[in-house]
Design an enzyme around this catalytic site. Structure first.
Site, PDB file in Angstrom:
ATOM      1  N   GLY A  73      -2.579  27.839  56.165  1.00 31.75           N
ATOM      2  CA  GLY A  73      -1.133  27.917  56.026  1.00 31.75           C
ATOM      3  C   GLY A  73      -0.388  27.178  57.118  1.00 31.75           C
ATOM      4  O   GLY A  73       0.656  26.566  56.861  1.00 31.75           O
ATOM      5  N   ASN A 145       6.540  37.908  57.042  1.00 29.25           N
ATOM      6  CA  ASN A 145       5.216  38.456  57.329  1.00 29.25           C
ATOM      7  C   ASN A 145       5.263  39.744  58.120  1.00 29.25           C
ATOM      8  O   ASN A 145       4.311  40.526  58.102  1.00 29.25           O
ATOM      9  CB  ASN A 145       4.386  37.414  58.083  1.00 29.25           C
ATOM     10  CG  ASN A 145       5.097  36.863  59.301  1.00 29.25           C
ATOM     11  OD1 ASN A 145       6.213  36.363  59.189  1.00 29.25           O
ATOM     12  ND2 ASN A 145       4.481  36.956  60.462  1.00 29.25           N
ATOM     13  N   GLN A 173       2.875  34.948  52.369  1.00 28.19           N
ATOM     14  CA  GLN A 173       2.883  36.404  52.140  1.00 28.19           C
ATOM     15  C   GLN A 173       3.428  36.767  50.760  1.00 28.19           C
ATOM     16  O   GLN A 173       3.542  37.950  50.435  1.00 28.19           O
ATOM     17  CB  GLN A 173       3.707  37.100  53.224  1.00 28.19           C
ATOM     18  CG  GLN A 173       3.167  36.934  54.624  1.00 28.19           C
ATOM     19  CD  GLN A 173       1.799  37.581  54.844  1.00 28.19           C
ATOM     20  OE1 GLN A 173       1.339  38.369  54.020  1.00 28.19           O
ATOM     21  NE2 GLN A 173       1.149  37.243  55.952  1.00 28.19           N
ATOM     22  N   SER A 193      -2.096  30.344  51.840  1.00 28.68           N
ATOM     23  CA  SER A 193      -3.306  30.459  52.644  1.00 28.68           C
ATOM     24  C   SER A 193      -4.299  31.358  51.930  1.00 28.68           C
ATOM     25  O   SER A 193      -3.938  32.427  51.421  1.00 28.68           O
ATOM     26  CB  SER A 193      -2.955  31.036  54.020  1.00 28.68           C
ATOM     27  OG  SER A 193      -4.110  31.170  54.812  1.00 28.68           O
ATOM     28  N   ALA A 194      -5.576  30.950  51.909  1.00 32.06           N
ATOM     29  CA  ALA A 194      -6.585  31.674  51.126  1.00 32.06           C
ATOM     30  C   ALA A 194      -6.834  33.088  51.638  1.00 32.06           C
ATOM     31  O   ALA A 194      -6.992  34.029  50.852  1.00 32.06           O
ATOM     32  CB  ALA A 194      -7.889  30.884  51.138  1.00 32.06           C
ATOM     33  N   HIS A 195      -6.898  33.241  52.958  1.00 31.16           N
ATOM     34  CA  HIS A 195      -7.360  34.543  53.456  1.00 31.16           C
ATOM     35  C   HIS A 195      -6.311  35.640  53.334  1.00 31.16           C
ATOM     36  O   HIS A 195      -6.589  36.792  53.634  1.00 31.16           O
ATOM     37  CB  HIS A 195      -7.877  34.428  54.892  1.00 31.16           C
ATOM     38  CG  HIS A 195      -6.843  34.219  55.939  1.00 31.16           C
ATOM     39  ND1 HIS A 195      -6.243  33.005  56.172  1.00 31.16           N
ATOM     40  CD2 HIS A 195      -6.307  35.062  56.842  1.00 31.16           C
ATOM     41  CE1 HIS A 195      -5.406  33.114  57.171  1.00 31.16           C
ATOM     42  NE2 HIS A 195      -5.405  34.359  57.597  1.00 31.16           N
ATOM     43  N   THR A 230     -12.902  15.170  54.836  1.00 34.06           N
ATOM     44  CA  THR A 230     -13.787  15.738  53.814  1.00 34.06           C
ATOM     45  C   THR A 230     -13.407  17.175  53.528  1.00 34.06           C
ATOM     46  O   THR A 230     -13.157  17.964  54.442  1.00 34.06           O
ATOM     47  CB  THR A 230     -15.245  15.665  54.301  1.00 34.06           C
ATOM     48  OG1 THR A 230     -15.581  14.304  54.549  1.00 34.06           O
ATOM     49  CG2 THR A 230     -16.198  16.242  53.267  1.00 34.06           C
ATOM     50  N   CYS A 321      -1.018  35.074  64.435  1.00 38.35           N
ATOM     51  CA  CYS A 321      -1.278  33.665  64.743  1.00 38.35           C
ATOM     52  C   CYS A 321      -0.732  33.278  66.108  1.00 38.35           C
ATOM     53  O   CYS A 321      -0.254  32.178  66.312  1.00 38.35           O
ATOM     54  CB  CYS A 321      -0.680  32.783  63.659  1.00 38.35           C
ATOM     55  SG  CYS A 321      -1.352  33.127  62.025  1.00 38.35           S
TER      56      CYS A 321
END
Length: 378
Positions: A73, A145, A173, A193-195, A230, A321
């Site tokens: 994110g 958040n 969020q 964001s994935a997590h 990559t 963060c």
């Protein structure tokens, strides 16, 4: 860890990995090919990336080619702000640290005492920019958040677009809590964001509007030549799997379940300590169901987090963060809480949260409040 029962109430920092995401990641770890290679092994890896891209696009109600993978994110937010390189920029005062730190000189759009960014405040901020903010990029998050406050993003976007500007929306969020299709249809750039949804850490996306070609932040040939490097194949695969789970979830029912847990906690804490505050509780456009900001006057946030941790409960004092630091919340400070901004914790619920988790938190928090009251009486 001692093996004692723990209660995880910090889903806004990072939700536990979903079994489906873990399984998909394990499946692809042994793939040898680079997704950019043209041989069979490369094509197999490319297929994994494109499947995940399609799954995330489905969650966002957009085309797969609008979904661009990043390292998370924060990179997505930095990429969004990079689009303002040739024009003015304004950001709300309650953005995530990754936005505020990346735009230290951008004008801050103030919020009201409930943490809401009102369209009239955005208009006033644009008025102060050159040419009335024509062509400006405005950054407004969808859901805060720390407080869970929902921002009127569609109304703000309409105002900004009417002046020829663009909107960058941190929706990290909001995933699973608001309709991402509606958000994507309103803004020009959106970050995820994935997590935060049960995917792995270290992977995110920038979602671009249908007719927008974002300038590269990291030049290179990948991601339709918009982002070099990559691809994180296992992370991307896990993100896609988590998005697919979220698409199949009855989110309305889950929101009702989490709101009942949040409201149970809120009512119990208010009964135990009448001076407790819940920033954002009366926000004009509401809060998401899973988040509760709690101010206990007289005890520093860091002390509260530590006491909860010793009681077996994981909560936080705000954004995770900031290198593990526990400091006064800039979000709550922007809401006018003054010194109380350093006396708050955040409770954030998720798919695995139970009544037992809520009751354990209530019991531990009430003990902490009672201890404070006894100390004040001595």
């Amino acid at each position: 860890m001692t093996g004692a029962v723990r209660h995880f109430l910090d889903h806004n920092a990072g939700a536990p990995l979903l079994p489906a995401a873990r399984a998909r990641m394990i499946e692809v770890l042994d793939l040898a090919g680079n997704p950019s290679s043209v041989h069979a092994e490369g094509r197999a890896a490319r297929a994994v990336v494109e499947q995940a891209r399609a799954e995330i696009a489905a969650l966002c109600g957009t085309r797969p080619d609008r979904v661009l993978f990043t390292s998370g994110g924060s990179e997505s937010n930095a990429w969004m702000l990079h689009q303002a390189a040739v024009g003015p920029l304004a950001v709300s005062a309650v953005e995530h640290d990754s936005v505020l730190a990346a735009a230290p000189h951008a004008p801050r759009i103030p919020v009201d005492d409930q943490g809401v960014v009102h369209p009239h405040a955005v208009a006033a901020a644009l008025d102060r920019l050159p040419d009335g903010g024509a062509g400006a990029l405005v950054a407004v998050m969808a859901v805060n958040n720390e407080t869970g406050v929902i921002q009127p993003v569609a109304e703000i976007a309409a105002l900004v677009h009417a002046r020829g500007g663009r909107v960058a929306c941190d929706a990290v969020q909001a995933a699973g809590r608001l309709d991402l299709g509606t958000l994507c249809g309103a803004v020009d750039f959106l970050s995820l964001s994935a997590h935060k949804i049960g995917g792995p850490k270290g992977v995110g996306v920038l979602v671009a509007g249908p007719e927008i070609e974002p300038a590269a932040l990291i030049p290179g040939g990948q991601e339709y030549r918009r982002r070099g490097g990559t691809e994180n194949l296992a992370g991307i695969a896990g993100f896609g799997a988590a998005a697919a789970v979220l698409c199949a979830t009855d989110r309305a029912a889950e929101a009702l379940r989490l709101a009942a847990l949040r409201d149970r906690i809120q009512a119990a804490l208010a009964d135990a300590a009448p001076d407790v505050l819940f920033p954002g509780r009366d926000a004009a456009f509401g809060r998401v169901a899973n988040t509760l900001s709690v101010v206990l006057p007289g005890i520093a946030s860091e002390t509260q987090v530590m006491r909860m941790d010793l009681a077996g409960i994981a909560v936080s004092a705000g954004s995770a963060c900031s290198s593990g630091k526990v400091a006064a919340s800039p979000v709550l400070a922007a809401m006018g809480l003054g010194d109380l901004a350093g006396q708050a914790i955040r409770v954030s619920l998720g798919a695995g949260s139970t009544v037992d988790d809520a009751e354990a938190f209530i019991a531990a928090w009430c003990r902490m409040a009672a201890r404070r009251n006894r100390a004040a009486a001595e």
